[in-house]
Write a protein that holds these residues in place. Structure first.
Motif, PDB file in Angstrom:
ATOM      1  N   LEU A 149      10.044  -0.438  -0.865  1.00 40.09           N
ATOM      2  CA  LEU A 149       8.781  -0.894  -0.283  1.00 40.09           C
ATOM      3  C   LEU A 149       8.209  -2.079  -1.058  1.00 40.09           C
ATOM      4  O   LEU A 149       7.662  -3.015  -0.457  1.00 40.09           O
ATOM      5  N   PHE A 150       8.343  -2.061  -2.375  1.00 41.25           N
ATOM      6  CA  PHE A 150       7.839  -3.170  -3.187  1.00 41.25           C
ATOM      7  C   PHE A 150       8.624  -4.449  -2.906  1.00 41.25           C
ATOM      8  O   PHE A 150       8.034  -5.520  -2.725  1.00 41.25           O
ATOM      9  N   LEU A 151       9.947  -4.334  -2.836  1.00 46.63           N
ATOM     10  CA  LEU A 151      10.767  -5.515  -2.527  1.00 46.63           C
ATOM     11  C   LEU A 151      10.461  -6.031  -1.115  1.00 46.63           C
ATOM     12  O   LEU A 151      10.398  -7.242  -0.896  1.00 46.63           O
ATOM     13  N   ARG A 152      10.277  -5.118  -0.172  1.00 41.55           N
ATOM     14  CA  ARG A 152       9.932  -5.518   1.200  1.00 41.55           C
ATOM     15  C   ARG A 152       8.575  -6.208   1.224  1.00 41.55           C
ATOM     16  O   ARG A 152       8.377  -7.191   1.938  1.00 41.55           O
ATOM     17  N   ALA A 153       7.624  -5.708   0.425  1.00 39.11           N
ATOM     18  CA  ALA A 153       6.301  -6.331   0.357  1.00 39.11           C
ATOM     19  C   ALA A 153       6.404  -7.745  -0.213  1.00 39.11           C
ATOM     20  O   ALA A 153       5.773  -8.675   0.314  1.00 39.11           O
ATOM     21  N   LEU A 154       7.194  -7.913  -1.282  1.00 35.48           N
ATOM     22  CA  LEU A 154       7.391  -9.258  -1.836  1.00 35.48           C
ATOM     23  C   LEU A 154       7.988 -10.199  -0.808  1.00 35.48           C
ATOM     24  O   LEU A 154       7.581 -11.364  -0.692  1.00 35.48           O
ATOM     25  N   GLU A 155       8.972  -9.703  -0.076  1.00 39.54           N
ATOM     26  CA  GLU A 155       9.623 -10.523   0.958  1.00 39.54           C
ATOM     27  C   GLU A 155       8.624 -10.937   2.040  1.00 39.54           C
ATOM     28  O   GLU A 155       8.562 -12.105   2.422  1.00 39.54           O
ATOM     29  N   MET A 156       7.837  -9.993   2.523  1.00 35.42           N
ATOM     30  CA  MET A 156       6.882 -10.278   3.596  1.00 35.42           C
ATOM     31  C   MET A 156       5.752 -11.190   3.099  1.00 35.42           C
ATOM     32  O   MET A 156       5.362 -12.135   3.809  1.00 35.42           O
ATOM     33  N   LEU A 157       5.238 -10.922   1.922  1.00 33.59           N
ATOM     34  CA  LEU A 157       4.154 -11.770   1.403  1.00 33.59           C
ATOM     35  C   LEU A 157       4.678 -13.171   1.089  1.00 33.59           C
ATOM     36  O   LEU A 157       3.962 -14.160   1.294  1.00 33.59           O
ATOM     37  N   GLY A 158       5.929 -13.266   0.632  1.00 31.39           N
ATOM     38  CA  GLY A 158       6.534 -14.579   0.428  1.00 31.39           C
ATOM     39  C   GLY A 158       6.661 -15.344   1.740  1.00 31.39           C
ATOM     40  O   GLY A 158       6.417 -16.557   1.798  1.00 31.39           O
ATOM     41  N   THR A 218       0.826  -1.206   0.000  1.00 33.92           N
ATOM     42  CA  THR A 218       0.000   0.000   0.000  1.00 33.92           C
ATOM     43  C   THR A 218       0.861   1.256   0.000  1.00 33.92           C
ATOM     44  O   THR A 218       0.602   2.203  -0.745  1.00 33.92           O
ATOM     45  N   ALA A 219       1.897   1.259   0.832  1.00 29.33           N
ATOM     46  CA  ALA A 219       2.805   2.406   0.877  1.00 29.33           C
ATOM     47  C   ALA A 219       3.530   2.582  -0.450  1.00 29.33           C
ATOM     48  O   ALA A 219       3.724   3.712  -0.925  1.00 29.33           O
ATOM     49  N   ALA A 220       3.924   1.470  -1.085  1.00 31.05           N
ATOM     50  CA  ALA A 220       4.605   1.550  -2.387  1.00 31.05           C
ATOM     51  C   ALA A 220       3.691   2.183  -3.428  1.00 31.05           C
ATOM     52  O   ALA A 220       4.129   3.048  -4.195  1.00 31.05           O
ATOM     53  N   VAL A 221       2.433   1.772  -3.455  1.00 30.97           N
ATOM     54  CA  VAL A 221       1.477   2.347  -4.413  1.00 30.97           C
ATOM     55  C   VAL A 221       1.295   3.837  -4.138  1.00 30.97           C
ATOM     56  O   VAL A 221       1.297   4.662  -5.059  1.00 30.97           O
ATOM     57  N   PHE A 222       1.171   4.210  -2.876  1.00 29.63           N
ATOM     58  CA  PHE A 222       1.037   5.618  -2.508  1.00 29.63           C
ATOM     59  C   PHE A 222       2.240   6.427  -2.997  1.00 29.63           C
ATOM     60  O   PHE A 222       2.084   7.491  -3.603  1.00 29.63           O
ATOM     61  N   PHE A 223       3.450   5.910  -2.767  1.00 30.99           N
ATOM     62  CA  PHE A 223       4.637   6.649  -3.161  1.00 30.99           C
ATOM     63  C   PHE A 223       4.878   6.614  -4.670  1.00 30.99           C
ATOM     64  O   PHE A 223       5.581   7.475  -5.195  1.00 30.99           O
ATOM     65  N   VAL A 224       4.289   5.651  -5.382  1.00 32.37           N
ATOM     66  CA  VAL A 224       4.324   5.697  -6.846  1.00 32.37           C
ATOM     67  C   VAL A 224       3.583   6.944  -7.322  1.00 32.37           C
ATOM     68  O   VAL A 224       4.071   7.695  -8.172  1.00 32.37           O
ATOM     69  N   PHE A 225       2.410   7.181  -6.744  1.00 30.18           N
ATOM     70  CA  PHE A 225       1.653   8.383  -7.104  1.00 30.18           C
ATOM     71  C   PHE A 225       2.394   9.653  -6.698  1.00 30.18           C
ATOM     72  O   PHE A 225       2.415  10.636  -7.440  1.00 30.18           O
ATOM     73  N   CYS A 226       3.003   9.632  -5.519  1.00 27.72           N
ATOM     74  CA  CYS A 226       3.779  10.798  -5.067  1.00 27.72           C
ATOM     75  C   CYS A 226       4.937  11.086  -6.017  1.00 27.72           C
ATOM     76  O   CYS A 226       5.168  12.249  -6.388  1.00 27.72           O
ATOM     77  N   SER A 227       5.672  10.050  -6.409  1.00 31.07           N
ATOM     78  CA  SER A 227       6.813  10.262  -7.301  1.00 31.07           C
ATOM     79  C   SER A 227       6.343  10.708  -8.686  1.00 31.07           C
ATOM     80  O   SER A 227       6.988  11.552  -9.319  1.00 31.07           O
ATOM     81  N   TRP A 228       5.237  10.178  -9.145  1.00 29.80           N
ATOM     82  CA  TRP A 228       4.676  10.583 -10.430  1.00 29.80           C
ATOM     83  C   TRP A 228       4.370  12.084 -10.408  1.00 29.80           C
ATOM     84  O   TRP A 228       4.725  12.831 -11.332  1.00 29.80           O
ATOM     85  N   HIS A 229       3.690  12.531  -9.360  1.00 24.36           N
ATOM     86  CA  HIS A 229       3.349  13.948  -9.247  1.00 24.36           C
ATOM     87  C   HIS A 229       4.595  14.811  -9.027  1.00 24.36           C
ATOM     88  O   HIS A 229       4.650  15.953  -9.505  1.00 24.36           O
ATOM     89  N   MET A 230       5.583  14.274  -8.339  1.00 23.31           N
ATOM     90  CA  MET A 230       6.828  15.014  -8.138  1.00 23.31           C
ATOM     91  C   MET A 230       7.557  15.196  -9.464  1.00 23.31           C
ATOM     92  O   MET A 230       8.120  16.261  -9.721  1.00 23.31           O
ATOM     93  N   LEU A 231       7.545  14.174 -10.321  1.00 24.62           N
ATOM     94  CA  LEU A 231       8.133  14.303 -11.653  1.00 24.62           C
ATOM     95  C   LEU A 231       7.401  15.365 -12.480  1.00 24.62           C
ATOM     96  O   LEU A 231       8.027  16.172 -13.176  1.00 24.62           O
TER      97      LEU A 231
END
Length: 171
Positions: A157-166, A106-119
């Motif tokens: 955050l995405f890599l951490r999510a993969l690790e935790m969900l794995g 969820t945090a990764a998705v949120f920061f994807v939008f933040c980085s998109w808007h920052m760009l």
């Protein structure tokens, strides 16, 4: 037994993200040192020579944005952020890992939008040519730097999510 192709790709991705976050963190540390040096030098010049450094306020603002933004990914890799988990701590390991994975996703998705808007924000600054009033330094390189830092945070955050969900699936 050799690791699968996806496992090797994930390990390579983790190493790459780790290395990039260390570089960004080093730049953040250098920026913090520059802020400290600039402020102290400005105080000394103002007190003893009645000649402050023009634009100190802007320089400190630019550098502080780099300090905070570039250190985010490394802090996330080190689990340095504050986490309130007194309820989750009582749950079984598998459920805890699943919740952590979903939270990171969820945090990764949120920061994807933040980085998109920052760009987009950086592109607007570059197009308008907006600069600091005193220093005449353009804003957009710093905003692009922050966007890059947020993109790196997304990867962490995405890599951490993969690790935790794995972990949640394996248990």
């Amino acid at each position: 037994m050799t690791p699968s192709r996806s496992k090797r790709y994930l390990q390579f991705s983790e190493k790459t993200v780790w290395a990039a976050s260390k570089v960004f963190d080093a730049i953040a540390g250098i920026s913090l040192l520059a802020v400290m040096f600039l402020v102290v030098l400005n105080i000394i010049l103002r007190a003893f020579f009645k000649s402050p450094i023009l634009g100190t306020y802007e320089f400190v603002g630019f550098l502080t944005s780099l300090v905070v933004g570039l250190a985010l990914a490394h802090c996330a890799l080190k689990n340095g952020h504050i986490a309130v988990g007194f309820l989750v701590a009582k749950l079984p390991e598998r459920i805890r890992a699943g919740i952590d994975g979903l939270t990171n996703l969820t945090a990764a998705v949120f920061f994807v939008f933040c980085s998109w808007h920052m760009l987009d924000y950086a592109r607007n600054f570059a197009a308008s040519g907006e600069v600091g009033l005193t220093t005449r330094i353009p804003f957009y390189p710093f905003v692009y730097g922050l966007a890059a830092a947020l993109i790196l945070l997304c990867l962490v955050l995405f890599l951490r999510a993969l690790e935790m969900l794995g972990t949640a699936v394996r248990q």
